[in-house]
Design an enzyme around this catalytic site. Structure first.
Site, mmCIF file in Angstrom:
data_model
loop_
_atom_site.group_PDB
_atom_site.id
_atom_site.type_symbol
_atom_site.label_atom_id
_atom_site.label_comp_id
_atom_site.label_asym_id
_atom_site.label_seq_id
_atom_site.Cartn_x
_atom_site.Cartn_y
_atom_site.Cartn_z
ATOM 1 N N LEU A 37 0.824 -1.214 0.000
ATOM 2 C CA LEU A 37 0.000 0.000 0.000
ATOM 3 C C LEU A 37 0.858 1.263 0.000
ATOM 4 C CD1 LEU A 37 -2.882 -1.257 2.284
ATOM 5 C CD2 LEU A 37 -3.018 -0.690 -0.139
ATOM 6 N N GLU A 62 13.015 9.957 -1.357
ATOM 7 C CA GLU A 62 13.569 8.874 -2.166
ATOM 8 C C GLU A 62 12.494 7.919 -2.661
ATOM 9 O OE1 GLU A 62 14.655 9.808 0.840
ATOM 10 O OE2 GLU A 62 16.620 10.685 0.427
#
Lengths: 615, 615
Positions: B117, B356
C-alpha cells in the site's frame, strides 16, 4: 538571560560552529548558523536537562533531526559545560566523540543517531509517546528539523501519529532557512506552506522570525502551554546567518566557512558564555512491573501450529512476565498475531496503522527510554523501513522486529506480500541477530530470548501451520542449531529453517526409504550461525545442500558460508532458493514451483549423491 | 449510461467480485464492493482507454493503488470486454493472469504492480508527470486509493510532488470505507480529515457519497475541468456495500463472502452488462530525439577522477545521444553529479527533493511510459526506497538507480551517510543487475550499457578520486570482469571492485616486491558475476581473497560464491569487509580501520600464503 544575552549566546554558538568546522576542514556550519538563535533560547530558557545525569527520568529530550547541524549541537554542549573547547575542536577527527552526525553510541546526551533526514522527528514522536503513555512523566520532547527534510514522507507519518495521539509534550521546530543542499527548497521562505500542512495534521503551529530571540522565547512558551496538540514552530531563518559571505547564499552547504577568522570577527569574536540549563523536575518512575514468572505457551509435538500464532501467544506471555515489554504493529495485528498481546496488555500496545517507518521509529524512541519493543508487520513491508532499521543500528538501538508471512509459502496473495529479501536485508545490518523458527515451541523460546540481546533482532515467522517438532522444554540458544537427522552413513547435509525445514525432513524420509542417509540441520539462528555444527557436517558428509523460502542472495545459503570464510577447506555447496517471480497459487504449488519442496530437495540430493559416486 | 444503468453496473461489479473471490476461496471482495460505484462511473463515463491497444499514447492511465481490490479491477475488465467470465473465475489460481494483486507482467492494462500500500499513488504521480513534462499528451491519470494507505508517508511525498508540479491531469479517488484490515482506520468516515490534508498540499478536493453515482459522475467532471491542481475525490463508502452480512462490518477484510449465492441474490443476481469505454484521443508523439551518436567522455589512464563525476558526465552525454533518457535526483545532484545532466537537459531532469520513495516511484511511472530513467541519491538513502525497488521488480520495471558515496571511504561524514548495505539490498532483488566501477572510463561505459538491460539496474559510485585504470576504448560487458594482475606463479587471487580495487592493486605491488605473485580481479559486475574467470582463478591459485567497502553479508564476497554453488569444488575463501561501526575519520583512516586498505589486504594475503606453505 535577557534579550541581549540570548543574542550573544546565539552568536557564540555561531562562532563555535564556524571554529569546529574550520578545525575539521569539513562539516555544516551554515546549517548551524541558521538555527543558532533557536538553539540558544531553548538551551537557556526552556530545556530542562541534567547533563551529568542524561538518564534522569525527568530530563527533557532534545533530538537534532537535521543531524548535519552537529556543530551547533556540540557548541551548545560546550555552552552548557558538558564538553570543553578542546574537545569541540576534535570535531570529525578519528576517535573523537563529536562525529559528523551525532550518535548516542558516542555521546550520552544524544537520543538517537541522525543524519538520514526525516528520522529524528519520527523517533522524537516515539519518545513523546513513551512519555505520555508509558513513562507517565512530563518531560518534553524538542525536535529541531530542517526545512529540506519536510519533503520526506516519514515526516508526515510522524505528524499524523503525533496529531492523532495528541502529543502536547512534543514541540517540533522547523528551521526554515530556505536552502537545501543543492539550492532552494520547494517552499523557500513560505512559512505558511509548512504551517498549513502541520495544521491539517491537527498540530498547533506558530510562525516566527527565528532570529528574533524574544519571538522564539514566546513561541516556546506557547508550545509548552498548548494542551491536546503537538506544536510546530515554523521559524524563518537565514542559512549562514551573521556573516556577509555566507548569509542566505547558495552553494555553501556542507562546507566550512572560507575565511573563518574574518567570519568570527564579524560575529563579534570568540566568547565563553556558560548557560545554567534548568534542572529536570523530580519524577517518580511508574513503570509497570511484570509478574516475573515467565510462562511461555507450550505445545505438544505433532500439533499443527503456525509460527505466527506462537509469536503472538509468546509475546503476550512475555508481556505478562515483564512490564517493560511493549508491542507495535502496522495495522496487521490480526495477521502477525500481535493482537494477542494487544488483548492482554492494551496499555502497552501501539497501533501504528500502515506506516512502517513510523512504527520502527516509535520502537527506537521507546527503546531509548528503556522499553523493550516488539514491532511486527509482514516481512515484505519491513523493506519500507529499511533506512530506519539501518539508522537504529547506528544508534545501537535494541529493538525486536518480527516479519510474518515470509516467503512464497504464503500462497495466493502473490509476490507483493511475500517477504523474500528480509533475511538478506536484516543480515546486512551491523550487529543484528536473525532468527527463523520452524515450530511453535522454538518460536516461543526465541521470542523470550531475543528480548535481552543487543542490537537489531529479527524474527521471521510463517503464515501456514506446521507440525510441532520440539518439546516445550527444549532450549534454543542464539547461534545454535538442531541436528534432526544424523547417522554415520550420511552422504550429504540438508540445511534448512522455517517452512523448508519441514520439506527437508520429508525429503530425508523419502531418501531414507531409498537407503540414502542424509543429515538435516535446523538453522533457526541464521545470524549468528552455528559454525561448529556446520563445519562438522561438512567434514563428515562432504556436501551441504541449503534450502530456503527466500531469494538466493544474502539469505540462509549465504549465512551457511559464514562458517567457512576463514580460509579453511570449503565443502561442496548447493543452494536451493526462490529464483523466479511467483504469481498466485496455493502454498504447496508455490513451494513446488520455486523448487524448494520435499520433492525438489530429494531430487537435488539424489543428483548430488550420484555425482559423488561418479567422482 | 443513465443513473439506473450506472447503479446496475456497480451491482454487477460487486456480484462479479463476490463470484471471483468465491471461486478462488480467497481474496478481498468487501474492499471491492465499497469502490464498485466509483469504478462503474469511471469506466462507463470518464476513462478513455482502448483495451485492444494498451500502449496507445492517448490512453488514460488507471492505477489501482489499493491492489487488494483486484476482484473489482478484473470485474471491470470483464465489463469492458477485455476478459471473459471464464477467465474471471480463474482468479488467484496457478497460471492465471488474475493474481491476488495485479501486475503488469501478466496483464497489459495494469500500469504498475500494487499490493504494497501507498505505492500506486506515487507511481501514478510519476506517470502524470511524464504526461505533462515528457509526453506532452493530455491523457489523464486516475488512481484509486484506499483510506488505510493514507497513513503511509509515501502518499504525502506524492501529494507534495503532485501539488508542487500542478498535475491537473491527475485524479486520486480515496475510497473511504472506514475499515482497514484489522478494524477502523484513524479517521473513520471523517472525510474532511483527508480533504484538508490534501488541500494543505495544494490539491483541489471534492467530498462525496461514493455510492451516489450522480455525485461521483459530477466529481469526476469537476476533476477533469480543474486546472493547475491535481484533484482528490474523497468518497464516503461502506465496506462490503450492498450485502447485509458484509456491509460496514469489521472482521471481513480479505475473506470471501460467506454465503456467496445469497449475497449475489441480494445484489440482484448475475448480470452481463457491457460497457463501451470511451476511445482515447488521437495523440501525436512528441518524443525528443537524441543525436544518436553517443560520445562518452574519455579520460587518460592515470588521471584522478571520482566515479561519481564520471557518472554525471556520462549521463549527460547519454542524454545528448538518446532523447528517451531522463534523470531524477533526491536533492543531492551536486553530490551525485546528476546536476551535469540537469545543466544540459533541464527539460528531462526531475528534482525530487529529499523524497527517495517518490523519486523511485517517479522513475517507475516514467519507465512505464517508455522513458529510460536514471535516479540518483546517496547509496545509503536508497535504503529508504527499498520497498519501491522491490515492487518495481514485481512490475518488471526497467529503471536505473545510482547510489553514490558508497562505503566507509566517504570519510568524515560518518555512518549515517555511508552506503554499506546497498550491494546486498540490490543483489537480493529478482532479476537485478549490480555494477560497481572503479574508474572513470569503466563508469562511463557501464552508464551507457545499463540503459538497455532488463529489470532493476544498480550502479554504485564513489565519492573520492581514484586513478583511471582503463583506456577509453576498453569494453566492459555486464557479467564480465577484468584480470589486472596475473602470472603462472599466482599464489592467490584478490577479488575487489571500486575503491578496494585500487587498494588491492597496491597490495599486489607490495607483495610482488616480496616475490609473492597474486592475481587481481576487478569484479565490476557484481551481479551477474563472471563465473568462468572466478572458477579459473580458483583452479589456478587455489584461494580467493575478496575485499569490499561494504558489510560482509550479501555483497561482493557472497557474489563471488555464486560461481561455486553448483556442487563443484570450492576454493579456499577469505572475505575482507566492513565489520565495525565506523565513526568520523579521513577516507584513508576509514579504510585502514575497516581492514580493507592495501596494508590489510597484503597482511591477509601473506597469512594465507604462509598457511598454504604449512599445509
Amino acid at each position: 538571560m535577557d534579550t541581549a544575552e540570548l543574542v550573544e549566546l546565539g552568536q557564540q554558538l555561531r562562532v563555535d560552529s564556524v571554529r569546529a568546522a574550520a578545525a575539521a576542514g569539513s562539516g555544516h556550519p551554515t546549517s548551524s548558523m541558521s538555527a543558532a538563535d533557536l538553539m540558544a533560547v531553548l538551551l537557556a530558557h526552556h530545556l530542562r536537562y541534567d547533563f551529568d545525569h542524561p538518564e534522569h527520568p525527568g530530563n527533557d529530550r532534545f533530538v537534532l533531526s537535521k543531524g548535519h547541524a552537529s556543530p551547533l549541537l556540540y557548541s551548545a554542549y560546550k555552552a552548557a559545560g558538558a564538553i570543553d573547547d578542546e574537545e569541540l575542536l576534535t570535531f570529525r577527527k578519528l576517535g573523537s566523540r563529536l562525529e559528523g552526525h551525532p550518535t548516542p553510541q558516542r555521546l550520552p546526551w544524544v537520543e538517537t543517531a541522525t543524519g538520514s533526514l526525516g528520522q529524528g522527528m519520527p523517533i522524537g514522536v516515539g519518545i513523546a509517546l513513551a512519555g505520555k503513555r508509558l513513562d507517565h512523566a512530563d518531560y518534553r520532547v524538542w525536535v529541531l528539523c530542517g526545512d529540506s527534510e519536510m519533503a520526506e514522507g516519514s515526516i508526515w507519518e510522524a505528524a499524523e501519529h503525533a496529531g492523532y495521539e495528541h502529543l502536547d509534550n512534543l514541540t517540533v521546530i522547523v528551521d526554515v532557512n530556505r536552502l537545501g543542499q543543492r539550492g532552494p527548497t520547494r517552499h523557500g521562505h513560505d512559512l505558511d506552506a509548512y504551517a498549513r500542512r502541520f495544521r491539517a495534521f491537527d498540530w498547533h503551529t506558530v510562525e516566527i522570525d527565528g532570529h528574533d530571540v524574544d519571538a522564539v522565547d514566546r513561541a516556546y512558551g506557547e508550545a509548552i502551554s498548548t494542551r491536546g496538540q503537538p506544536t510546530a514552530i515554523i521559524a524563518r531563518t537565514l542559512k549562514g546567518k551573521g556573516v556577509h559571505a555566507t548569509e542566505d547564499r547558495e552553494g555553501l552547504h556542507g562546507k566550512p566557512v572560507k575565511d573563518a577568522d574574518e567570519a568570527i570577527e564579524e560575529l563579534g569574536g570568540v566568547r565563553d558564555l556558560r548557560v545554567s540549563v534548568h534542572a529536570p523536575p523530580d519524577v517518580r518512575s511508574r513503570r509497570p512491573v511484570g509478574d516475573g514468572g515467565l510462562e511461555l505457551p507450550r505445545w505438544d509435538k505433532g500439533e499443527k501450529v503456525a509460527t505466527r500464532d506462537a509469536y503472538g501467544e509468546a509475546l503476550a506471555a512475555l508481556g505478562t512476565a515483564r512490564g517493560d515489554v511493549v508491542a507495535l504493529d502496522g495495522e496487521v495485528g490480526d495477521s502477525t498475531r500481535a493482537e494477542f498481546f494487544a488483548k492482554e496488555h492494551p496499555e502497552r500496545y501501539f497501533e501504528c496503522y500502515i506506516a512502517e517507518q513510523q512504527m520502527v521509529a516509535t520502537a527506537v524512541g521507546m527503546a531509548r527510554r528503556g522499553w523493550v519493543p516488539y514491532a511486527s508487520t509482514f516481512a515484505a513491508f519491513l523493506t519500507r523501513a529499511y533506512d530506519f532499521v539501518r539508522m537504529a543500528s547506528v544508534s545501537g538501538s535494541g529493538i525486536n522486529l518480527n516479519g510474518s508471512h515470509a516467503g512464497v509459502s504464503i500462497g495466493q496473495d502473490g509476490p507483493s506480500q511475500m517477504g523474500l529479501e528480509d533475511l538478506s536485508m536484516m543480515r546486512a545490518i551491523h550487529g543484528s541477530t536473525v532468527l527463523y523458527p520452524s515450530d511453535a515451541n522454538q518460536t516461543a523460546k526465541l521470542v523470550a530470548r531475543m528480548a535481552d540481546l543487543d542490537g537489531i533482532r529479527y524474527l521471521r515467522t510463517s503464515r501456514g501451520e506446521s507440525p510441532v517438532l520440539y518439546g516445550p522444554d527444549e532450549e534454543f540458544p542464539v547461534g545454535g542449531s538442531k541436528v534432526l537427522r544424523s547417522s554415520g552413513a550420511d552422504r550429504l547435509t540438508i540445511v534448512a529453517a522455517g517452512v523448508t525445514l519441514h520439506e527437508a525432513l520429508a525429503a530425508a524420509d523419502a531418501l531414507a526409504r531409498e537407503d540414502i542417509a542424509v543429515r538435516v540441520i535446523d538453522l533457526y539462528s541464521v545470524k549468528p550461525v552455528d559454525r561448529d555444527t556446520l563445519r562438522r557436517a561438512a567434514e563428515e558428509t562432504g556436501c551441504l545442500l541449503t534450502v530456503e523460502d527466500h531469494r538466493e542472495e544474502g539469505g540462509l545459503g549465504d549465512a551457511v558460508l559464514d562458517a567457512f570464510l576463514d580460509g579453511r577447506p570449503v565443502p561442496r555447496l548447493v543452494r536451493l532458493a526462490v529464483r523466479t517471480m511467483p504469481g498466485s497459487a496455493s502454498p504447496a504449488e508455490q513451494l513446488h514451483a520455486a523448487g524448494i519442496d520435499a520433492e525438489s530437495i530429494a531430487a537435488s540430493a539424489r543428483l548430488l549423491v550420484e555425482e559423488a559416486i561418479v567422482r
